[in-house]
Design a protein around this motif. Structure first.
Motif, PDB file in Angstrom:
ATOM      1  N   LEU A   1      46.045  -0.072 -70.100  1.00 45.86           N
ATOM      2  CA  LEU A   1      45.258   0.125 -69.198  1.00 45.86           C
ATOM      3  C   LEU A   1      44.252  -0.068 -69.290  1.00 45.86           C
ATOM      4  N   ASP A   2      43.909  -1.586 -69.112  1.00 45.21           N
ATOM      5  CA  ASP A   2      43.541  -2.387 -69.434  1.00 45.21           C
ATOM      6  C   ASP A   2      42.292  -2.967 -67.486  1.00 45.21           C
ATOM      7  N   PRO A   3      41.299  -2.257 -67.251  1.00 46.95           N
ATOM      8  CA  PRO A   3      40.276  -2.238 -66.322  1.00 46.95           C
ATOM      9  C   PRO A   3      40.177  -4.009 -65.802  1.00 46.95           C
TER      10      PRO A   3
ATOM     11  N   TRP B   1      41.411  -6.036 -62.477  1.00 46.42           N
ATOM     12  CA  TRP B   1      39.967  -7.142 -61.872  1.00 46.42           C
ATOM     13  C   TRP B   1      40.189  -7.795 -61.277  1.00 46.42           C
ATOM     14  N   LYS B   2      40.666  -8.510 -63.102  1.00 45.35           N
ATOM     15  CA  LYS B   2      40.733  -9.837 -62.856  1.00 45.35           C
ATOM     16  C   LYS B   2      42.197  -9.729 -61.743  1.00 45.35           C
ATOM     17  N   LEU B   3      42.369  -9.237 -62.123  1.00 51.18           N
ATOM     18  CA  LEU B   3      44.498 -10.196 -61.006  1.00 51.18           C
ATOM     19  C   LEU B   3      43.819  -9.551 -59.459  1.00 51.18           C
TER      20      LEU B   3
ATOM     21  N   HIS C   1      58.188  -8.623 -62.056  1.00 53.22           N
ATOM     22  CA  HIS C   1      59.383  -8.577 -62.583  1.00 53.22           C
ATOM     23  C   HIS C   1      58.890  -7.949 -64.351  1.00 53.22           C
ATOM     24  N   SER C   2      60.201  -7.368 -64.115  1.00 55.41           N
ATOM     25  CA  SER C   2      60.806  -5.969 -65.217  1.00 55.41           C
ATOM     26  C   SER C   2      59.320  -4.979 -65.689  1.00 55.41           C
ATOM     27  N   THR C   3      58.505  -4.718 -66.588  1.00 57.75           N
ATOM     28  CA  THR C   3      57.612  -4.176 -66.514  1.00 57.75           C
ATOM     29  C   THR C   3      56.279  -4.927 -66.490  1.00 57.75           C
ATOM     30  N   SER C   4      56.120  -5.468 -65.858  1.00 55.32           N
ATOM     31  CA  SER C   4      54.905  -6.065 -64.848  1.00 55.32           C
ATOM     32  C   SER C   4      54.943  -4.695 -64.312  1.00 55.32           C
ATOM     33  N   ILE C   5      55.904  -4.790 -63.601  1.00 55.40           N
ATOM     34  CA  ILE C   5      55.908  -2.901 -62.658  1.00 55.40           C
ATOM     35  C   ILE C   5      54.655  -1.826 -62.507  1.00 55.40           C
ATOM     36  N   VAL C   6      54.216  -1.866 -63.721  1.00 50.88           N
ATOM     37  CA  VAL C   6      52.597  -1.145 -64.722  1.00 50.88           C
ATOM     38  C   VAL C   6      51.837  -1.392 -63.825  1.00 50.88           C
ATOM     39  N   THR C   7      51.419  -2.414 -64.443  1.00 53.78           N
ATOM     40  CA  THR C   7      50.036  -3.726 -64.208  1.00 53.78           C
ATOM     41  C   THR C   7      50.078  -3.447 -61.843  1.00 53.78           C
ATOM     42  N   ALA C   8      51.204  -4.140 -61.593  1.00 54.73           N
ATOM     43  CA  ALA C   8      51.554  -3.500 -60.305  1.00 54.73           C
ATOM     44  C   ALA C   8      51.215  -2.553 -59.572  1.00 54.73           C
ATOM     45  N   PHE C   9      51.888  -1.491 -60.196  1.00 57.04           N
ATOM     46  CA  PHE C   9      50.852  -0.433 -59.966  1.00 57.04           C
ATOM     47  C   PHE C   9      49.427  -0.150 -59.349  1.00 57.04           C
ATOM     48  N   LEU C  10      49.083  -0.461 -60.698  1.00 57.31           N
ATOM     49  CA  LEU C  10      47.653   0.206 -61.228  1.00 57.31           C
ATOM     50  C   LEU C  10      47.054  -0.656 -60.788  1.00 57.31           C
ATOM     51  N   LEU C  11      47.838  -2.123 -59.917  1.00 59.15           N
ATOM     52  CA  LEU C  11      46.775  -3.476 -59.033  1.00 59.15           C
ATOM     53  C   LEU C  11      46.513  -2.298 -57.601  1.00 59.15           C
ATOM     54  N   LYS C  12      48.032  -2.158 -56.921  1.00 59.79           N
ATOM     55  CA  LYS C  12      48.559  -0.893 -56.071  1.00 59.79           C
ATOM     56  C   LYS C  12      47.220  -0.142 -55.667  1.00 59.79           C
ATOM     57  N   LEU C  13      46.567   0.346 -56.665  1.00 62.50           N
ATOM     58  CA  LEU C  13      45.138   1.804 -56.396  1.00 62.50           C
ATOM     59  C   LEU C  13      44.375   1.277 -56.129  1.00 62.50           C
ATOM     60  N   PHE C  14      43.755  -0.176 -55.713  1.00 65.47           N
ATOM     61  CA  PHE C  14      42.518  -0.757 -55.514  1.00 65.47           C
ATOM     62  C   PHE C  14      42.777  -1.943 -54.714  1.00 65.47           C
ATOM     63  N   CYS C  15      44.276  -2.378 -54.422  1.00 60.77           N
ATOM     64  CA  CYS C  15      44.273  -2.801 -52.855  1.00 60.77           C
ATOM     65  C   CYS C  15      45.738  -2.539 -52.708  1.00 60.77           C
TER      66      CYS C  15
ATOM     67  N   SER D   1      46.667  -2.513 -49.450  1.00 56.03           N
ATOM     68  CA  SER D   1      47.170  -3.046 -48.563  1.00 56.03           C
ATOM     69  C   SER D   1      48.287  -4.492 -49.175  1.00 56.03           C
ATOM     70  N   ILE D   2      48.344  -4.499 -50.316  1.00 54.47           N
ATOM     71  CA  ILE D   2      49.670  -5.301 -50.430  1.00 54.47           C
ATOM     72  C   ILE D   2      50.698  -4.816 -50.766  1.00 54.47           C
ATOM     73  N   LYS D   3      51.915  -5.266 -50.511  1.00 51.44           N
ATOM     74  CA  LYS D   3      52.786  -5.613 -50.338  1.00 51.44           C
ATOM     75  C   LYS D   3      53.483  -5.587 -52.180  1.00 51.44           C
ATOM     76  N   LEU D   4      54.376  -4.821 -52.507  1.00 50.24           N
ATOM     77  CA  LEU D   4      55.052  -4.935 -54.530  1.00 50.24           C
ATOM     78  C   LEU D   4      56.349  -4.917 -53.891  1.00 50.24           C
ATOM     79  N   ILE D   5      57.045  -5.427 -54.189  1.00 52.92           N
ATOM     80  CA  ILE D   5      58.354  -5.514 -54.793  1.00 52.92           C
ATOM     81  C   ILE D   5      59.097  -5.533 -56.491  1.00 52.92           C
ATOM     82  N   TRP D   6      59.460  -5.488 -57.063  1.00 49.43           N
ATOM     83  CA  TRP D   6      60.305  -5.005 -58.171  1.00 49.43           C
ATOM     84  C   TRP D   6      61.290  -5.791 -58.474  1.00 49.43           C
TER      85      TRP D   6
END
Length: 359
Positions: free
Chosen positions: A63-65, A69-71, A86-100, A102-107
Motif C-alpha cells: 500500500l504505497d499511496p 497516485w503517480k500511476l 501481469h501476474s502480481t501487479s493485479i493488486v496495484t491495478a485494483f488499487l488504481l481502480k479505486l481512484f479511476c 472508469s478504467i478498464k482492467l484485465i489480468w
C-alpha cells in the motif's frame, strides 16, 4: 486504443518478458502503448522499443499511496483506457481502480505452478477480480481454473509469444566446446527443478565428458541457489555446469548452443521454450503445463513424462549423439513456434477481445 502494461519488475522472467513483448507489439497498432514497472527496473528495460512509452513507479510497499497516485497521473495524462496487469501487479491495478473507476482492467495470469492449482489460494482473487473486465490465461488449465474456481466468465487463453530483443549489450561467450553445449534458460527457482538437471548432468559427464551445461537466469542468492551451487561442487561438476545469472542478448547466447532443456516440475507456458524454438534448438523438456501442446514427441522435441533423471538422460543422449536429429527437431520446433506461437497469432485473438472490453 490506449493500453498500459503493468508489471512489478523488469527482471528477466517470463511474465516480465511478456509485458515487454505486448508493450512493443501494440506500439505499432494502437494509439498509445506503455509499460509501467511498479517495484523494480531490470535488464528487460533494454528490450523496450523507442515507440513504447515507459514509466517507473518505484513502489516501496503493498500500500504505497505515492506510487498509486503517480500511476493515476500517468493514466489521466495519457488518457489510458485499459490497464493490462501481469501476474502480481493485479493488486496495484485494483488499487488504481479505486481512484479511476472508469478504467478498464484485465489480468494476465502467468502462474508457473499450474500443475499444483489445487494448492493455489483463491481468497484474494475472489475479492478483487469483480473489479476486472477480463482474464488472459497462458494455458488451458489456468483458464479452466479461472472459470471453475473464480467463476470468471470473460476468460481467454492466449499463448505466450517470443520476440527478438532490441539488445544494447553484447552477448557473453559461453564456456565449453562449440557444438557441445546444452543450455537451460530458467531463473533459479524451485519450480524449475535444477536438481533434476544436476542428476542428468552427472550422467552426461560420465558418458560424454566433453559436453557442458549452461544455466542462464536470475540468481536470487537464496537457500535454493545455495543448495544448487553446493551440490554442483559436491558432485565435482564445476567444469560441466556453468552459471551466468541474468543476461541480455538471449538469442545470441542461444545461438552458441545445440540443445535447450527444461527440467521444470511445473510451468505455465514457458517463454524459454518459445525462445529455444526461435533459435532452432533441439529440446528435451519435462511434460508440464502447456508444454505438451507445443512439443510433439519425436517430431519437434523430446518430452519426459516422469521427471526422472535416467529417462531425461536417455532422450538427451539421443540428441547428443545425432547432429541430424538435432537439426530435425530444431527446424520443426521453429516452424511450430512461427505458425502457432507468433506475435501475429496472439494479437489476432487479443485485439478483438480488448476492443469489446473497451467499447
Amino acid at each position: 486504443m490506449r493500453i498500459l502494461q503493468l508489471i512489478d519488475s523488469l527482471e528477466a522472467g517470463g511474465a516480465e518478458r511478456m509485458a515487454v513483448n505486448y508493450g512493443n507489439a501494440l506500439a505499432s497498432c494502437i494509439d498509445f502503448s506503455a509499460v509501467v514497472s511498479t517495484r523494480a527496473e531490470g535488464p528487460l528495460k533494454a528490450a523496450l522499443l523507442p515507440t513504447t512509452h515507459y514509466f517507473f513507479l518505484n513502489k516501496k510497499r503493498a500500500l504505497d499511496p505515492k506510487a498509486i497516485w503517480k500511476l493515476r497521473q500517468i493514466v489521466k495524462r495519457h488518457k489510458v483506457e485499459m490497464v493490462h496487469a501481469h501476474s502480481t501487479s493485479i493488486v496495484t491495478a485494483f488499487l488504481l481502480k479505486l481512484f479511476c473507476p472508469s478504467i478498464k482492467l484485465i489480468w494476465h495470469d502467468h502462474y508457473g505452478d499450474s500443475n499444483f492449482l489445487n494448492k493455489r489460494d483463491k481468497g484474494l482473487f475472489r475479492m478483487i477480480l469483480p473489479f476486472f473486465n477480463g482474464i488472459i490465461s497462458v494455458n488451458h488449465d489456468l483458464k479452466k481454473w479461472a472459470i471453475d474456481q473464480l467463476h470468471f466468465a470473460n476468460t481467454v487463453y492466449i499463448p505466450n509469444f517470443p520476440a527478438v530483443d532490441l539488445e544494447t549489450t553484447a552477448a557473453i561467450r559461453l564456456e565449453g566446446e562449440a557444438n557441445k553445449r546444452i543450455v537451460c534458460l530458467a531463473n533459479l527457482r524451485p519450480q524449475k527443478n535444477h536438481f533434476l538437471l544436476l542428476e542428468v548432468a552427472l550422467l552426461v559427464r560420465q558418458s560424454h565428458p566433453d559436453w557442458t551445461f549452461h544455466l542462464i537466469g536470475k540468481d536470487f542468492d537464496d537457500d535454493y541457489s545455495f543448495r544448487i551451487k553446493a551440490k554442483i561442487k559436491a558432485l565435482d561438476l564445476e567444469q560441466t555446469i556453468f552459471l551466468y545469472g541474468t543476461q541480455n542478448a538471449v538469442q545470441e547466447i542461444l545461438a552458441q548452443a545445440n540443445i535447450g532443456i527444461l527440467t521444470s516440475a511445473s510451468e505455465g507456458l514457458p517463454v524459454a521454450l518459445l525462445e529455444y524454438g526461435l533459435a532452432k534448438l533441439a529440446v528435451v523438456t519435462t511434460a508440464v503445463g502447456e508444454i505438451p501442446s507445443i512439443i510433439t514427441e519425436d517430431t519437434n522435441g523430446f518430452l519426459v513424462l516422469n521427471q526422472e533423471a535416467t529417462e531425461f538422460y536417455e532422450k538427451l543422449k539421443q540428441l547428443i549423439e545425432s547432429t541430424q536429429l538435432q537439426n530435425k527437431f530444431g527446424l520443426a520446433l521453429n516452424k511450430t513456434i512461427k505458425e502457432s506461437y507468433s506475435q501475429e497469432s496472439a494479437l489476432d485473438v487479443y485485439m478483438p477481445w480488448v476492443q469489446k472490453i473497451v467499447k
